[in-house]
Scaffold this motif. Structure first.
Motif, short mmCIF file in Angstrom:
data_model
loop_
_atom_site.label_atom_id
_atom_site.label_comp_id
_atom_site.label_asym_id
_atom_site.label_seq_id
_atom_site.Cartn_x
_atom_site.Cartn_y
_atom_site.Cartn_z
N PRO A 13 0.84 -1.21 0.00
CA PRO A 13 0.00 0.00 0.00
C PRO A 13 0.87 1.25 0.00
N ALA A 14 0.46 2.27 -0.76
CA ALA A 14 1.29 3.47 -0.94
C ALA A 14 1.65 4.13 0.38
N ASN A 15 0.73 4.12 1.36
CA ASN A 15 1.00 4.80 2.63
C ASN A 15 1.90 4.00 3.57
N LEU A 16 2.25 2.75 3.17
CA LEU A 16 3.10 1.92 4.03
C LEU A 16 4.46 1.61 3.41
N VAL A 17 4.69 2.10 2.18
CA VAL A 17 5.93 1.77 1.48
C VAL A 17 7.16 2.16 2.30
N GLU A 18 7.17 3.39 2.80
CA GLU A 18 8.34 3.87 3.53
C GLU A 18 8.59 3.06 4.79
N SER A 19 7.53 2.77 5.54
CA SER A 19 7.67 2.01 6.78
C SER A 19 8.16 0.59 6.50
N ILE A 20 7.59 -0.04 5.47
CA ILE A 20 7.96 -1.43 5.17
C ILE A 20 9.40 -1.53 4.67
N LEU A 21 9.82 -0.58 3.83
CA LEU A 21 11.18 -0.64 3.29
C LEU A 21 12.24 -0.19 4.29
N PHE A 22 11.98 0.95 4.94
CA PHE A 22 13.01 1.56 5.78
C PHE A 22 12.79 1.38 7.27
N GLY A 23 11.61 0.89 7.69
CA GLY A 23 11.33 0.67 9.10
C GLY A 23 10.80 1.92 9.79
N HIS A 24 10.40 1.76 11.04
CA HIS A 24 9.92 2.91 11.82
C HIS A 24 10.18 2.68 13.30
N GLU A 25 10.19 3.76 14.04
CA GLU A 25 10.36 3.71 15.49
C GLU A 25 9.00 3.58 16.17
N PHE B 43 4.08 7.06 14.38
CA PHE B 43 2.81 7.45 13.75
C PHE B 43 1.71 6.60 14.40
N THR B 44 0.49 6.99 14.16
CA THR B 44 -0.65 6.29 14.75
C THR B 44 -0.63 4.81 14.34
N GLY B 45 -0.66 3.95 15.32
CA GLY B 45 -0.64 2.52 15.06
C GLY B 45 0.74 1.90 15.15
N ALA B 46 1.78 2.73 15.27
CA ALA B 46 3.15 2.20 15.38
C ALA B 46 3.42 1.84 16.83
N SER B 47 2.86 0.70 17.26
CA SER B 47 2.97 0.30 18.66
C SER B 47 4.31 -0.37 18.98
N ASP B 48 5.04 -0.78 17.95
CA ASP B 48 6.33 -1.42 18.15
C ASP B 48 7.32 -0.91 17.11
N LYS B 49 8.58 -1.12 17.40
CA LYS B 49 9.62 -0.76 16.44
C LYS B 49 9.65 -1.79 15.31
N HIS B 50 9.82 -1.30 14.08
CA HIS B 50 9.87 -2.20 12.92
C HIS B 50 11.17 -1.94 12.17
N LEU B 51 11.95 -2.98 11.93
CA LEU B 51 13.26 -2.81 11.32
C LEU B 51 13.18 -2.39 9.85
N GLY B 52 12.23 -2.95 9.10
CA GLY B 52 12.15 -2.67 7.67
C GLY B 52 12.94 -3.67 6.85
N LEU C 40 7.10 1.48 -7.86
CA LEU C 40 7.44 2.27 -6.67
C LEU C 40 7.05 3.74 -6.87
N PRO C 41 6.34 4.35 -5.89
CA PRO C 41 5.94 5.76 -6.01
C PRO C 41 7.16 6.67 -6.16
N LEU C 42 6.98 7.82 -6.82
CA LEU C 42 8.08 8.73 -7.09
C LEU C 42 8.76 9.22 -5.81
N VAL D 87 11.36 5.79 9.71
CA VAL D 87 10.35 6.79 10.08
C VAL D 87 10.44 7.03 11.59
N GLY D 88 10.61 8.31 11.98
CA GLY D 88 10.68 8.67 13.40
C GLY D 88 12.04 8.52 14.03
N ALA D 89 13.05 8.07 13.27
CA ALA D 89 14.39 7.89 13.84
C ALA D 89 15.12 9.22 13.91
N LYS D 90 15.99 9.36 14.89
CA LYS D 90 16.72 10.62 15.08
C LYS D 90 17.96 10.69 14.21
#
Length: 486
Positions: free
Chosen positions: A205-217, A221-230, A248-250, A268-271
């Motif tokens: 899904p377009a709104n999850l591409v960044e999180s799935i590929l690069f991970g998130h802290e 964002f809403t629903g990010a209850s755990d850290k995801h490596l990507g 892949l979106p532009l 996403v969300g990393a310092k």
């Protein structure tokens, strides 16, 4: 592709008898009179799928021949033939690496049971080996099926690319096996055995591409209850396969380009950025150059990915590989489904080779899977591929037809008339005996008419197996009578 059995026996009569039984079941047969001839054939490229080896031969004995075959790396299953069925002989043969043994003279039924078991064991061993290599990410270009010029080119190009960390773009139609090539590229490289992570860019899904590929802290964002490596981090040290990269979106293309250039990602969300060590292999069934011209794919990313292009050929451009692919899929699905199909009938293989396969290898794989599930005969027939051959499956009955009056007829007190008794001629016009083959043909033809082409009932009435009946119908050229009767 018919399996080949090498018969090694110094007795020409024994060789001819065994050959007749094996060829009647559709197997190819090669012969050798001595152990030396057998070793020469198996080590000089002739090969065979199974070896029937006599124990007592002049010069080199069967056990000595078997020991030399195994020492030379020949892994084909061996069944030994012996006139002495003593336990000591059997133990020695098994210790030397034989799969089974026959006491001569062997009946055709026992011979075929042993041959089928040995071939099935070979398929099982090969499938276990394939799964182990795939699970360990050790698949190489030697494991790719096919020896056509187009596939030899793919293997040669892939083997060169595997020696470096150069980005590879695999192009080709849908279903040609781009991921299989990518796995071989990974397994043949110095990253083999390390993670291989495949991502279908068109399925995210377009709104999850960044999180799935690069991970998130956690909490980024809403629903990010755990850290995801990507996926990039999951593939760290190994290979990341980006399938359908053209989807892949532009905005994600920009971030992907930065990850490739800098060797780091921004979850996403990393310092701070996270360093990665990943080899990128991408694939597409689209014309990326045209997408670049239309502004739907970044030109700088295209050049970054398209450093070493490999084109996977369509199946219609490598028809020589159809037989090997069918053989591969038959072996695999036999193991998965517990079936004992030995291959394709010659007319079936000709049909599959001539077909254009718009869905490529994936379509062939699914067609063979369906055929294996439905097959009743030892060899796949054209009617096992109805969508390709246009030949309908024979009518299958859920239960044998009752031999006596139907329940309704019995209830009404009516006796059903018996089938007409048509005598089968045993003498020809000159008063001589007709051949057994001619009499058998008339009998089967009569049974087809009486039982309206219902093969289960015909086989039951004739007291033979359905696979035997199908073979006899094919040999006698009675397929048309079955269609007309049905």
């Amino acid at each position: 592709m018919a399996k080949t059995v090498l018969v090694v026996d110094d007795d020409p009569t024994q060789r001819r008898l065994i050959q007749a039984v094996l060829e009647r079941e559709g197997l190819g047969v090669a012969q050798a009179e001595t152990g030396g001839q057998a070793i020469d054939r198996m080590t000089a490229g002739g090969g065979a799928d199974l070896i029937l080896l006599d124990m007592v031969m002049p010069g080199m004995t069967g056990l000595e021949c078997l020991a030399e075959l195994r020492a030379a790396g020949v892994s084909a299953p061996v069944i030994v033939l012996t006139a002495n069925g003593g336990i000591e002989t059997v133990v020695k043969a098994m210790q030397a690496g034989a799969q089974d043994f026959f006491v001569k003279p062997v009946s055709p039924e026992r011979l075929m049971v042993g041959v089928r078991n040995a071939l099935q064991l070979t398929q099982l061993t090969a499938e276990v080996g394939r799964l182990k290599k795939q699970a360990a990410n050790r698949t190489t270009f030697d494991d790719l099926v096919g020896s056509s010029p187009a596939m030899r080119q793919v293997k040669a190009m892939g083997a060169r690319a595997a020696k470096s960390g150069i980005p590879v773009l695999i192009t080709g139609e849908s279903g040609v096996g781009k991921e299989v090539i990518a796995r071989a590229l990974h397994g043949a490289s110095d990253r083999g055995g390390k993670p291989f992570v495949a991502v279908n860019c068109g399925a995210i899904p377009a709104n999850l591409v960044e999180s799935i590929l690069f991970g998130h802290e956690k909490g980024s964002f809403t629903g990010a209850s755990d850290k995801h490596l990507g996926k990039f981090k999951e593939a760290d040290g190994g290979t990341l396969f980006l399938d359908e990269i053209g989807e892949l979106p532009l905005d994600m293309q920009v971030k992907l380009l930065r990850a490739l250039q800098e060797g780091e990602i921004d979850p996403v969300g990393a310092k701070r950025p996270v360093k990665i060590d990943v080899r990128i292999v991408s694939a597409t069934n689209r014309d990326l150059a045209s997408q670049v011209a239309e502004g739907r794919f970044r030109e700088d990313l295209f050049y970054r990915l398209n450093v070493f292009p490999i084109e996977a050929p369509a199946l219609r451009d490598r028809r020589e590989d159809v037989a090997a692919l069918v053989d591969h899929f038959v072996g695999r699905f036999n193991v998965e489904e517990g079936k004992r199909v030995m291959g394709c009938a010659p007319e079936t293989l000709a049909l599959l080779t001539a077909f254009d396969w718009p869905g490529n290898v994936r379509q062939l794989e699914n067609a063979v899977y369906r055929a294996i599930i439905l097959a009743d005969a030892p060899y796949l027939q054209p009617h096992d591929f109805p969508a390709i051959s246009g030949v309908a499956m024979p009518v299958l009955e859920s239960a044998p037809a009752p031999s006596g009056p139907s329940p309704a007829a019995e209830h009404a007190g009516v006796e059903m008339p018996p089938a007409p008794d048509v005598p089968i001629r045993i003498l020809d016009e000159r008063g001589h005996l007709r051949t057994l083959e001619e009499i058998e043909r008339d009998l089967i033809q009569h049974a087809i008419e009486v039982y309206a082409g219902h093969m289960s009932e015909i086989a039951r009435r004739l007291g033979i197996g359905r696979s035997t009946l199908y073979r006899k119908v094919r040999e006698q050229g009675l397929e048309e009578q079955i269609k007309e009767a049905g």
